[in-house]
Design a protein around this motif. Structure first.
Motif, PDB file in Angstrom:
ATOM      1  N   LEU A  48       0.828  -1.216   0.000  1.00 46.01           N
ATOM      2  CA  LEU A  48       0.000   0.000   0.000  1.00 46.01           C
ATOM      3  C   LEU A  48       0.860   1.264   0.000  1.00 46.01           C
ATOM      4  CD1 LEU A  48      -3.036   0.735   0.019  1.00 46.01           C
ATOM      5  CD2 LEU A  48      -2.909   0.887   2.498  1.00 46.01           C
ATOM      6  N   ILE A  51       1.301   3.227  -3.396  1.00 46.94           N
ATOM      7  CA  ILE A  51       0.296   4.048  -4.084  1.00 46.94           C
ATOM      8  C   ILE A  51       0.768   5.512  -4.201  1.00 46.94           C
ATOM      9  CG2 ILE A  51      -2.101   4.886  -4.025  1.00 46.94           C
ATOM     10  CD1 ILE A  51      -2.152   1.952  -4.447  1.00 46.94           C
ATOM     11  N   ILE A  54       3.445   5.975  -6.889  1.00 42.23           N
ATOM     12  CA  ILE A  54       2.872   5.801  -8.239  1.00 42.23           C
ATOM     13  C   ILE A  54       2.123   7.084  -8.646  1.00 42.23           C
ATOM     14  CG2 ILE A  54       1.184   4.512  -9.625  1.00 42.23           C
ATOM     15  CD1 ILE A  54       1.885   2.016  -7.981  1.00 42.23           C
ATOM     16  N   VAL A 151       3.478  -3.685  -9.177  1.00 42.05           N
ATOM     17  CA  VAL A 151       2.142  -4.220  -9.500  1.00 42.05           C
ATOM     18  C   VAL A 151       2.233  -5.745  -9.664  1.00 42.05           C
ATOM     19  CG1 VAL A 151       0.288  -4.259 -11.220  1.00 42.05           C
ATOM     20  CG2 VAL A 151       1.284  -2.078 -10.538  1.00 42.05           C
ATOM     21  N   THR A 154       2.661  -7.496  -6.336  1.00 41.81           N
ATOM     22  CA  THR A 154       1.396  -7.475  -5.583  1.00 41.81           C
ATOM     23  C   THR A 154       0.445  -8.532  -6.147  1.00 41.81           C
ATOM     24  OG1 THR A 154       1.726  -5.112  -5.208  1.00 41.81           O
ATOM     25  CG2 THR A 154      -0.471  -5.972  -4.759  1.00 41.81           C
ATOM     26  N   ALA A 155       0.410  -8.650  -7.473  1.00 43.24           N
ATOM     27  CA  ALA A 155      -0.447  -9.673  -8.098  1.00 43.24           C
ATOM     28  C   ALA A 155       0.005 -11.083  -7.690  1.00 43.24           C
ATOM     29  CB  ALA A 155      -0.405  -9.523  -9.617  1.00 43.24           C
ATOM     30  N   VAL A 158      -1.356 -11.862  -4.388  1.00 44.91           N
ATOM     31  CA  VAL A 158      -2.775 -12.259  -4.445  1.00 44.91           C
ATOM     32  C   VAL A 158      -2.839 -13.777  -4.603  1.00 44.91           C
ATOM     33  CG1 VAL A 158      -4.940 -12.099  -5.730  1.00 44.91           C
ATOM     34  CG2 VAL A 158      -3.517 -10.058  -5.458  1.00 44.91           C
TER      35      VAL A 158
ATOM     36  N   LEU B   8      -5.638  -7.951  -3.600  1.00 47.43           N
ATOM     37  CA  LEU B   8      -6.298  -7.715  -4.889  1.00 47.43           C
ATOM     38  C   LEU B   8      -6.741  -6.259  -5.011  1.00 47.43           C
ATOM     39  CD1 LEU B   8      -7.338  -9.029  -7.513  1.00 47.43           C
ATOM     40  CD2 LEU B   8      -9.458  -9.568  -6.325  1.00 47.43           C
ATOM     41  N   ILE B  10      -5.437  -3.713  -3.529  1.00 46.50           N
ATOM     42  CA  ILE B  10      -4.253  -2.851  -3.701  1.00 46.50           C
ATOM     43  C   ILE B  10      -3.764  -2.889  -5.142  1.00 46.50           C
ATOM     44  CG2 ILE B  10      -1.828  -2.526  -3.042  1.00 46.50           C
ATOM     45  CD1 ILE B  10      -2.606  -3.472  -0.229  1.00 46.50           C
ATOM     46  N   ALA B  11      -3.762  -4.096  -5.737  1.00 48.22           N
ATOM     47  CA  ALA B  11      -3.343  -4.202  -7.148  1.00 48.22           C
ATOM     48  C   ALA B  11      -4.266  -3.349  -8.036  1.00 48.22           C
ATOM     49  CB  ALA B  11      -3.369  -5.662  -7.588  1.00 48.22           C
ATOM     50  N   MET B  14      -3.454   0.302  -7.459  1.00 47.59           N
ATOM     51  CA  MET B  14      -2.200   0.659  -8.154  1.00 47.59           C
ATOM     52  C   MET B  14      -2.480   0.931  -9.634  1.00 47.59           C
ATOM     53  SD  MET B  14       0.549  -2.049  -6.663  1.00 47.59           S
ATOM     54  CE  MET B  14       1.320  -1.848  -5.065  1.00 47.59           C
TER      55      MET B  14
END
Lengths: 184, 52
Positions: A48, A51, A54, A151, A154-155, A158, B8, B10-11, B14
């Motif tokens: 987080l 963000i 970015i 990104v 982060t994926a 998940v 998810l 957060i992705a 982003m």
């Protein structure tokens, strides 16, 4: 510091966050240690943190973007402090393996405090907020690479968290990937 | 499950910050931060055996 230099610094910060997320992944995969719920929450808060940078890269540096990261870092420091306190008593071996003498949550606390200090330091440079050197221009490849790397990681998180917890609440002391166990 | 949803979200935030409107990204950020606080409070129920 000009806005261009600030954007480059934000891209460097994103690479730093990517390195941190990758290191946590490496520890998970190489040491076969699954992250606990509070460990996962600390990873989430590191993601987080990205963000703000970015938004700075895309729209130019703004104090409000840094404020997003500061709020996240304060919450992250609170979460990791709580986990340090859970294992602070003498005789407690801590959760997971130690890296260079400290557990992951202790490194996380150091990381979040460092983020707060660095964010405060970069806010000292007012000239970055004066104007955007060339409005409408797209960020360079260095910054684009940083964004897509964070990104992507982060994926991957998940996917990893879905495998670890499945569709139920995550275990307090996870030892197996729940979704893989259900499938086998 | 809540952690997967947070990653998810957060992705998506982003991607909104990188490609979408600024207000959407900031709104998503706010929602995620509140959800993180709620998750933290939910998981911070163990009693700390400390004395100062």
């Amino acid at each position: 510091m000009t806005d261009t230099q600030a954007v480059t610094l934000n891209a460097v910060a994103l690479y730093g966050l990517a390195l941190l997320l990758a290191a946590a992944f490496a520890a998970q995969l190489l040491l076969h240690e699954l992250p606990c719920p509070l460990c996962l929450l600390q990873r989430i808060l590191f993601a987080l943190l990205a963000i703000g940078p970015i938004l700075n890269i895309r729209f130019g540096p703004r104090p409000s973007h840094y404020a997003l990261s500061l709020l996240t870092a304060v919450l992250g420091a609170s979460v990791s402090t709580r986990q340090v306190l859970l294992h602070i008593l003498p005789g407690d071996a801590g959760y997971g393996s130690a890296l260079l003498g400290y557990h992951y949550y202790t490194w996380a606390l150091i990381g979040f405090i460092a983020a707060i200090v660095l964010l405060a330091a970069i806010l000292l440079f007012d000239r970055q907020f004066d104007h955007r050197a060339a409005p409408g221009t797209s960020p360079g490849k260095f910054a684009q690479g940083a964004v897509w790397l964070v990104v992507g990681l982060t994926a991957l998180n998940v996917l990893s968290t879905l495998l670890e917890c499945g569709f139920a609440a995550c275990a307090d002391n996870p030892i197996v990937y729940e979704l893989l166990k259900q499938a086998s | 499950m809540e952690f997967t949803a947070l990653f998810l979200a957060i992705a998506i935030a982003m991607l909104a910050a990188w490609r979408g409107p600024r207000q959407v990204a900031i709104g998503l950020f706010a929602l995620i931060l509140v959800a993180c606080v709620a998750t933290f409070l939910h998981h911070a129920t163990d009693r700390l055996t400390l004395s100062f």
